[in-house]
Design an enzyme around this catalytic site. Structure first.
Site, PDB file in Angstrom:
ATOM      1  N   CYS A 280      38.885   5.133  13.773  1.00  0.00           N
ATOM      2  CA  CYS A 280      37.782   5.971  13.285  1.00  0.00           C
ATOM      3  C   CYS A 280      38.355   7.259  12.696  1.00  0.00           C
ATOM      4  O   CYS A 280      37.994   8.368  13.091  1.00  0.00           O
ATOM      5  CB  CYS A 280      36.795   6.274  14.398  1.00  0.00           C
ATOM      6  SG  CYS A 280      36.248   4.843  15.346  1.00  0.00           S
ATOM      7  N   ALA A 282      38.551   8.801   9.549  1.00  0.00           N
ATOM      8  CA  ALA A 282      38.020   9.686   8.504  1.00  0.00           C
ATOM      9  C   ALA A 282      37.398  10.938   9.116  1.00  0.00           C
ATOM     10  O   ALA A 282      36.825  10.873  10.203  1.00  0.00           O
ATOM     11  CB  ALA A 282      36.984   8.937   7.664  1.00  0.00           C
ATOM     12  N   GLY A 284      40.329  12.369   8.185  1.00  0.00           N
ATOM     13  CA  GLY A 284      41.781  12.371   8.152  1.00  0.00           C
ATOM     14  C   GLY A 284      42.478  13.584   8.703  1.00  0.00           C
ATOM     15  O   GLY A 284      43.709  13.661   8.654  1.00  0.00           O
ATOM     16  N   GLY A 285      41.762  14.547   9.243  1.00  0.00           N
ATOM     17  CA  GLY A 285      42.402  15.753   9.755  1.00  0.00           C
ATOM     18  C   GLY A 285      43.358  15.474  10.898  1.00  0.00           C
ATOM     19  O   GLY A 285      44.472  16.006  10.938  1.00  0.00           O
ATOM     20  N   ASP A 302      39.249   3.080   9.524  1.00  0.00           N
ATOM     21  CA  ASP A 302      37.863   3.546   9.500  1.00  0.00           C
ATOM     22  C   ASP A 302      36.999   2.443   8.912  1.00  0.00           C
ATOM     23  O   ASP A 302      37.416   1.739   7.976  1.00  0.00           O
ATOM     24  CB  ASP A 302      37.707   4.825   8.685  1.00  0.00           C
ATOM     25  CG  ASP A 302      36.445   5.582   9.083  1.00  0.00           C
ATOM     26  OD1 ASP A 302      36.532   6.439   9.985  1.00  0.00           O
ATOM     27  OD2 ASP A 302      35.375   5.291   8.516  1.00  0.00           O
ATOM     28  N   ASP A 347      38.877   8.794  18.118  1.00  0.00           N
ATOM     29  CA  ASP A 347      37.867   9.834  17.891  1.00  0.00           C
ATOM     30  C   ASP A 347      36.570   9.081  17.631  1.00  0.00           C
ATOM     31  O   ASP A 347      36.230   8.756  16.492  1.00  0.00           O
ATOM     32  CB  ASP A 347      38.290  10.690  16.693  1.00  0.00           C
ATOM     33  CG  ASP A 347      37.423  11.917  16.522  1.00  0.00           C
ATOM     34  OD1 ASP A 347      36.465  12.086  17.295  1.00  0.00           O
ATOM     35  OD2 ASP A 347      37.691  12.704  15.607  1.00  0.00           O
ATOM     36  N   CYS A 400      33.195  14.611  19.417  1.00  0.00           N
ATOM     37  CA  CYS A 400      32.731  15.983  19.153  1.00  0.00           C
ATOM     38  C   CYS A 400      31.302  16.110  19.672  1.00  0.00           C
ATOM     39  O   CYS A 400      30.366  16.407  18.933  1.00  0.00           O
ATOM     40  CB  CYS A 400      32.849  16.337  17.677  1.00  0.00           C
ATOM     41  SG  CYS A 400      32.039  15.200  16.541  1.00  0.00           S
TER      42      CYS A 400
END
Length: 460
Positions: A280, A282, A284-285, A302, A347, A400
């Site tokens: 998952c 994207a 891409g950080g 992704d 993530d 998040c």
């Protein structure tokens, strides 16, 4: 990931950018009403803004952010003033004007005049209603605000179910979380340590007038710890020294925890060439951060090909390489080559309840039933990826989100199902009200959850 798209090359809050251009306010209000109406119909603000003309986008975005942060209050006021809602665009225009009238962005009489002008140009028969409602609000402002004072949705500008869930999860902090969600988020940077030290990049920011000299640290931070740089004021990324050359990226301080935590999970850094899966991935950080810190063989996965293209764009700007795959992380039989990974970063798709400051539409888009559905997805991906990890390897699960259902509850359930999984020390739930990274510089991060798992021998 199942969350609103985050711009990869600009600060996420328009209030941190230069003021909108010289477009008339009525035109921006008209665009804002379009955006608010679309969000109320279930559309992502990011997608809606992407369709605006470039010259309109900054101003419409700035107004939309302000309105969505006060939408609960505006809805309660509009219901008091007009119990029967007008047609969607006119309703959205009224909500926008009421929300802005409760702030300090514009002179209230100018705001009313320009809202009426917007109505005349788009829905002329409704312009009299808009004028009457807004002028009544100005006359009766104190009484109307007092009348909605006890309404929690109006007071906290979040849906009732969201408030109830926070009360249950965080009985001591729920009000602080809701208030923090109303704040403008900081613009936080990540220096590319392949291009130079964090201290050196901080010095470049000082020389560019973007960071006060007092913000320079006494020493270089250790490589196994995040090293975020919080700017006192946001700026367009084009003004960041070396942005186009890949010297720096915009990434929240909480998100910068992931890469160093996974790379140093065993106490020693991952060896060169270690196979790492960023599921998952994207936009891409975190993929990029992993590659900035170590020479790894990274596969970035992704399910959304369009969002995966942003991972490639990010890596290209930073001069990094990874294998990118458009595939469903919960279905590894369709894409896994059978070689186990040394480490996995998941993530997971989530409610994005921890990044509401940056995406104020999230609170109005989510439904309570989404949380149960997302928890099932999180369980499914965790369970599907676990067999791909070699014994002795580490999996870092993060979301998040500030909801425990998407954090500790998922890990507790996973550990019950998998006797070969062991929980290692990790941050757990991070709340946006806790300045957990750099209290002296008020480097307050987004809401996040982190759990680091180690794989033992089967059944141990």
């Amino acid at each position: 990931m199942s969350r609103p798209a985050r711009p990869s090359s600009s600060p996420s809050d328009p209030a941190s950018n230069s003021p909108p251009g010289s477009l008339p306010l009525w035109q921006l209000l008209s665009g804002c009403a379009d955006a608010v109406a679309a969000v109320r119909q279930g559309h992502s603000l990011t997608d809606v803004l992407a369709e605006r003309r470039p010259q309109e986008r900054p101003g419409v975005q700035a107004l939309s952010f302000a309105v969505l942060r006060r939408l609960g209050m505006a809805q309660a006021l509009r219901h008091k003033l007009v119990p029967k809602a007008p047609q969607p665009w006119v309703d959205a225009l009224l909500l926008s004007a009421l929300a802005l009238a409760c702030g300090s962005e514009y002179n209230e009489h100018t705001l009313v005049d320009q809202a009426v002008e917007a109505a005349k140009r788009r829905a002329k028969p409704a312009s009299g209603l808009v004028n009457a409602v807004l002028r009544r609000f100005l006359r009766e402002r104190a009484e109307l605000l007092a009348a909605i004072e006890q309404d929690p949705v109006a007071s906290f500008n979040h849906p009732a179910w969201w408030i109830t869930r926070l009360k249950k999860d965080w009985p001591e902090h729920w009000q602080a979380i809701l208030m923090a969600n109303q704040e403008q988020p900081p613009m936080t940077l990540r220096a590319n340590q392949r291009h130079g030290t964090v201290a050196a990049y901080r010095q470049r920011l000082v020389e560019a007038g973007l960071l006060p000299e007092s913000a320079l640290p006494a020493e270089q931070p250790p490589t196994n710890q995040p090293a975020p740089i919080a700017l006192p004021h946001g700026v367009p990324v084009g003004k960041l020294p070396g942005f186009e050359q890949g010297d720096v990226s915009v990434q929240d301080s909480a998100a910068q925890i992931a890469a160093p935590l996974l790379i140093h999970a065993s106490g020693q850094p991952l060896p060169a060439g270690a196979r790492v899966l960023d599921a998952c991935a994207a936009p891409g950080g975190k993929t990029a951060h992993l590659l900035e810190l170590a020479d790894l063989d990274v596969t970035a996965l992704d399910a959304d090909p369009q969002r995966l293209s942003r991972v490639n764009e990010t890596l290209q700007r930073l001069g990094l390489k990874a294998t990118t795959l458009a595939a469903d992380a919960s279905q590894p039989a369709a894409w896994w080559d059978g070689k186990p990974f040394d480490a996995i970063l998941l993530d997971a798709p989530c409610s994005a309840s921890g990044i509401v400051r940056r995406h104020p539409d999230v609170r109005w888009l989510r439904r309570e039933s989404d949380i149960t559905a997302l928890a099932k997805t999180q369980d499914a991906i965790l369970q599907a990826l676990w067999p791909l990890l070699k014994p002795g390897g580490h999996l870092l699960y993060c979301t998040c989100s500030v909801f425990k259902t998407e954090g500790q509850d998922r890990i507790d359930a996973f550990l019950q199902r998998n006797p070969d999984a062991r929980a290692l020390p990790s941050p757990g739930h991070l709340l946006p009200v806790v300045e957990y990274l750099d209290p002296a510089r008020h480097n307050r991060g987004d809401g996040f959850f982190y759990a680091l798992l180690s794989k033992t021998t089967q059944g141990a």
